[in-house]
Design a protein around this motif. Structure first.
Motif, PDB file in Angstrom:
ATOM      1  N   THR A  14      42.422  67.959   6.116  1.00 24.21           N
ATOM      2  CA  THR A  14      41.083  67.391   6.366  1.00 24.21           C
ATOM      3  C   THR A  14      41.134  66.072   7.116  1.00 24.21           C
ATOM      4  OG1 THR A  14      41.055  66.072   4.349  1.00 24.21           O
ATOM      5  CG2 THR A  14      40.279  68.353   4.158  1.00 24.21           C
ATOM      6  N   LYS A  15      42.328  65.474   7.169  1.00 19.70           N
ATOM      7  CA  LYS A  15      42.529  64.128   7.760  1.00 19.70           C
ATOM      8  C   LYS A  15      41.876  63.033   6.908  1.00 19.70           C
ATOM      9  CE  LYS A  15      44.286  65.834  11.657  1.00 19.70           C
ATOM     10  NZ  LYS A  15      45.099  66.851  11.007  1.00 19.70           N
ATOM     11  N   ARG A  16      41.224  63.424   5.817  1.00 16.86           N
ATOM     12  CA  ARG A  16      40.571  62.416   4.970  1.00 16.86           C
ATOM     13  C   ARG A  16      41.424  62.155   3.746  1.00 16.86           C
ATOM     14  NH1 ARG A  16      35.535  63.597   2.701  1.00 16.86           N
ATOM     15  NH2 ARG A  16      36.182  65.784   2.617  1.00 16.86           N
ATOM     16  N   PHE A  17      41.370  60.931   3.256  1.00 22.15           N
ATOM     17  CA  PHE A  17      42.089  60.621   2.021  1.00 22.15           C
ATOM     18  C   PHE A  17      41.114  60.704   0.865  1.00 22.15           C
ATOM     19  CE2 PHE A  17      43.567  57.401  -1.143  1.00 22.15           C
ATOM     20  CZ  PHE A  17      44.671  58.123  -1.580  1.00 22.15           C
ATOM     21  N   ILE A  18      41.382  61.650  -0.030  1.00 21.46           N
ATOM     22  CA  ILE A  18      40.510  61.783  -1.193  1.00 21.46           C
ATOM     23  C   ILE A  18      41.257  61.157  -2.363  1.00 21.46           C
ATOM     24  CG2 ILE A  18      39.298  63.424  -2.693  1.00 21.46           C
ATOM     25  CD1 ILE A  18      39.209  65.281  -0.168  1.00 21.46           C
ATOM     26  N   GLY A  19      40.802  59.990  -2.764  1.00 19.22           N
ATOM     27  CA  GLY A  19      41.521  59.194  -3.762  1.00 19.22           C
ATOM     28  C   GLY A  19      41.710  59.910  -5.080  1.00 19.22           C
ATOM     29  N   GLU A  20      40.636  60.461  -5.606  1.00 21.24           N
ATOM     30  CA  GLU A  20      40.712  61.102  -6.922  1.00 21.24           C
ATOM     31  C   GLU A  20      40.195  62.524  -6.833  1.00 21.24           C
ATOM     32  OE1 GLU A  20      42.239  59.727  -9.375  1.00 21.24           O
ATOM     33  OE2 GLU A  20      42.385  57.751  -8.432  1.00 21.24           O
ATOM     34  N   TYR A  21      41.026  63.466  -7.219  1.00 18.19           N
ATOM     35  CA  TYR A  21      40.552  64.841  -7.363  1.00 18.19           C
ATOM     36  C   TYR A  21      41.305  65.474  -8.520  1.00 18.19           C
ATOM     37  CZ  TYR A  21      44.740  65.965  -4.657  1.00 18.19           C
ATOM     38  OH  TYR A  21      46.029  66.051  -4.216  1.00 18.19           O
ATOM     39  N   VAL A  52      59.490  63.319   0.578  1.00 18.02           N
ATOM     40  CA  VAL A  52      58.470  62.374   1.036  1.00 18.02           C
ATOM     41  C   VAL A  52      58.308  61.253   0.004  1.00 18.02           C
ATOM     42  CG1 VAL A  52      56.042  62.061   1.668  1.00 18.02           C
ATOM     43  CG2 VAL A  52      57.231  64.166   2.319  1.00 18.02           C
ATOM     44  N   ALA A  53      58.587  60.037   0.451  1.00 20.75           N
ATOM     45  CA  ALA A  53      58.414  58.858  -0.403  1.00 20.75           C
ATOM     46  C   ALA A  53      57.016  58.313  -0.132  1.00 20.75           C
ATOM     47  CB  ALA A  53      59.465  57.814  -0.042  1.00 20.75           C
ATOM     48  N   ASN A  54      56.114  58.527  -1.063  1.00 24.35           N
ATOM     49  CA  ASN A  54      54.710  58.155  -0.827  1.00 24.35           C
ATOM     50  C   ASN A  54      54.391  56.745  -1.359  1.00 24.35           C
ATOM     51  OD1 ASN A  54      52.007  58.428  -0.061  1.00 24.35           O
ATOM     52  ND2 ASN A  54      51.435  59.361  -2.015  1.00 24.35           N
ATOM     53  N   ALA A 100      47.655  57.430   1.867  1.00 24.41           N
ATOM     54  CA  ALA A 100      46.369  56.743   1.933  1.00 24.41           C
ATOM     55  C   ALA A 100      46.131  56.105   3.300  1.00 24.41           C
ATOM     56  CB  ALA A 100      46.290  55.674   0.844  1.00 24.41           C
ATOM     57  N   GLU A 101      47.180  55.574   3.911  1.00 22.21           N
ATOM     58  CA  GLU A 101      46.957  54.746   5.106  1.00 22.21           C
ATOM     59  C   GLU A 101      47.481  55.314   6.409  1.00 22.21           C
ATOM     60  OE1 GLU A 101      48.157  50.720   4.376  1.00 22.21           O
ATOM     61  OE2 GLU A 101      46.436  50.429   3.052  1.00 22.21           O
ATOM     62  N   ALA A 102      48.297  56.392   6.347  1.00 17.03           N
ATOM     63  CA  ALA A 102      48.930  56.821   7.598  1.00 17.03           C
ATOM     64  C   ALA A 102      48.824  58.324   7.803  1.00 17.03           C
ATOM     65  CB  ALA A 102      50.393  56.373   7.609  1.00 17.03           C
ATOM     66  N   VAL A 103      47.674  58.738   8.319  1.00 16.26           N
ATOM     67  CA  VAL A 103      47.455  60.173   8.508  1.00 16.26           C
ATOM     68  C   VAL A 103      48.456  60.765   9.508  1.00 16.26           C
ATOM     69  CG1 VAL A 103      45.647  59.879  10.265  1.00 16.26           C
ATOM     70  CG2 VAL A 103      45.670  61.924   8.857  1.00 16.26           C
ATOM     71  N   LEU A 104      48.852  59.980  10.521  1.00 15.07           N
ATOM     72  CA  LEU A 104      49.798  60.506  11.523  1.00 15.07           C
ATOM     73  C   LEU A 104      51.166  60.757  10.910  1.00 15.07           C
ATOM     74  CD1 LEU A 104      48.892  58.484  14.739  1.00 15.07           C
ATOM     75  CD2 LEU A 104      48.331  60.867  14.165  1.00 15.07           C
ATOM     76  N   ALA A 105      51.554  59.894   9.977  1.00 19.36           N
ATOM     77  CA  ALA A 105      52.846  60.073   9.319  1.00 19.36           C
ATOM     78  C   ALA A 105      52.825  61.318   8.425  1.00 19.36           C
ATOM     79  CB  ALA A 105      53.188  58.838   8.494  1.00 19.36           C
ATOM     80  N   VAL A 106      51.676  61.585   7.819  1.00 16.27           N
ATOM     81  CA  VAL A 106      51.537  62.791   6.994  1.00 16.27           C
ATOM     82  C   VAL A 106      51.686  64.019   7.892  1.00 16.27           C
ATOM     83  CG1 VAL A 106      49.940  64.148   5.562  1.00 16.27           C
ATOM     84  CG2 VAL A 106      50.078  61.669   5.269  1.00 16.27           C
ATOM     85  N   GLU A 107      50.995  63.969   9.030  1.00 22.05           N
ATOM     86  CA  GLU A 107      51.065  65.061  10.015  1.00 22.05           C
ATOM     87  C   GLU A 107      52.530  65.277  10.440  1.00 22.05           C
ATOM     88  OE1 GLU A 107      47.992  66.216  11.561  1.00 22.05           O
ATOM     89  OE2 GLU A 107      48.920  67.524  13.046  1.00 22.05           O
ATOM     90  N   ALA A 108      53.238  64.179  10.703  1.00 23.35           N
ATOM     91  CA  ALA A 108      54.628  64.277  11.168  1.00 23.35           C
ATOM     92  C   ALA A 108      55.526  64.901  10.091  1.00 23.35           C
ATOM     93  CB  ALA A 108      55.144  62.892  11.553  1.00 23.35           C
ATOM     94  N   ALA A 109      55.280  64.550   8.832  1.00 21.35           N
ATOM     95  CA  ALA A 109      56.106  65.104   7.741  1.00 21.35           C
ATOM     96  C   ALA A 109      55.896  66.612   7.632  1.00 21.35           C
ATOM     97  CB  ALA A 109      55.755  64.414   6.422  1.00 21.35           C
TER      98      ALA A 109
END
Ligand SMILES: Nc1nc2c(ncn2[C@@H]2O[C@H](COP(=O)(O)OP(=O)(O)OP(=O)(O)O)[C@@H](O)[C@H]2O)c(=O)[nH]1
Length: 178
Positions: free
Chosen positions: A5-12, A94-96, A128-137
């Motif tokens: 979604t490219k969105r960060f959903i803090g709590e689910y 992945v070290a989050n 939370a802060e780096a959507v591009l890094a998530v995509e890369a992983a």
């Protein structure tokens, strides 16, 4: 969720196992993805093994602010290796929560060393802060999976594994001669 979604959903509701589906083009190849998000500590061994058999690749996440989450990774990787019984299992460690430097309990170096020991890729990032890094992983994992699906002699990971095994063997026999 962040990848799709490219969105960060803090709590689910993280207790629920969820499968997400999407498609991506990776290196000119259309790839259909099914991503199963699970908290392995809350699954039974049988259901965990069945999820492992189903999966082609694994993103193993821990939090740099929770040492215990890092210490649990080898146990999970052992279960994956035993269940898959493959020479190479596509996996990225992945070290989050890299944004929480102040609460860091696991160094980057420790993460890299563990990834090497477990024969995984490694990424340190902040979901939370780096959507591009998530995509890369995720892309790194997809490439490892695609690599594994190629015929054996064309596989980069397979060739590297064989080369390392041969080097170890040669080094050992040389040592014995001397
Ligand atoms: N600061 C920060 N918080 C994060 C980050 N990623 C997740 N969180 C928070 O950490 C908590 C746990 O996030 P989840 O996405 O549920 O992580 P999880 O690995 O599924 O957690 P468990 O299911 O509890 O093991 C939530 O409060 C998130 O908002 C991050 O990169 N930075």
């Amino acid at each position: 969720v962040r990848f799709i979604t490219k969105r960060f959903i803090g709590e689910y509701d993280h207790k629920k196992e969820m499968t997400y589906k999407c498609s991506r083009v990776v290196d000119q190849e259309a790839v259909d993805l099914e991503i199963l998000d699970l908290t392995w500590k809350e699954s039974s061994v049988a259901s965990l093994e069945s999820s492992i058999r189903w999966a082609d690749g694994f993103l193993l996440l821990y939090s740099i602010t929770q040492r215990f989450s890092f210490l649990e990774v080898p146990q999970l990787k052992t279960l994956i290796d035993q269940t898959k019984q493959n020479l190479v299992v596509p996996a990225v460690l992945v070290a989050n929560k890299a944004d929480l430097e102040i609460g860091r309990q696991v160094t980057t170096d420790e993460g890299q060393r563990l990834a090497k020991d477990l024969r995984c890729g490694f990424r340190e990032l902040s979901v939370a802060e780096a959507v591009l890094a998530v995509e890369a992983a995720v892309l790194q994992l997809i490439r490892l999976v695609l690599d594994q699906q190629r015929p054996l002699p064309e596989r980069r990971s397979y060739m590297l594994t064989v080369r390392h095994a041969l080097t170890r063997k040669l080094t050992r026999s040389k040592t014995m001669q001397w």
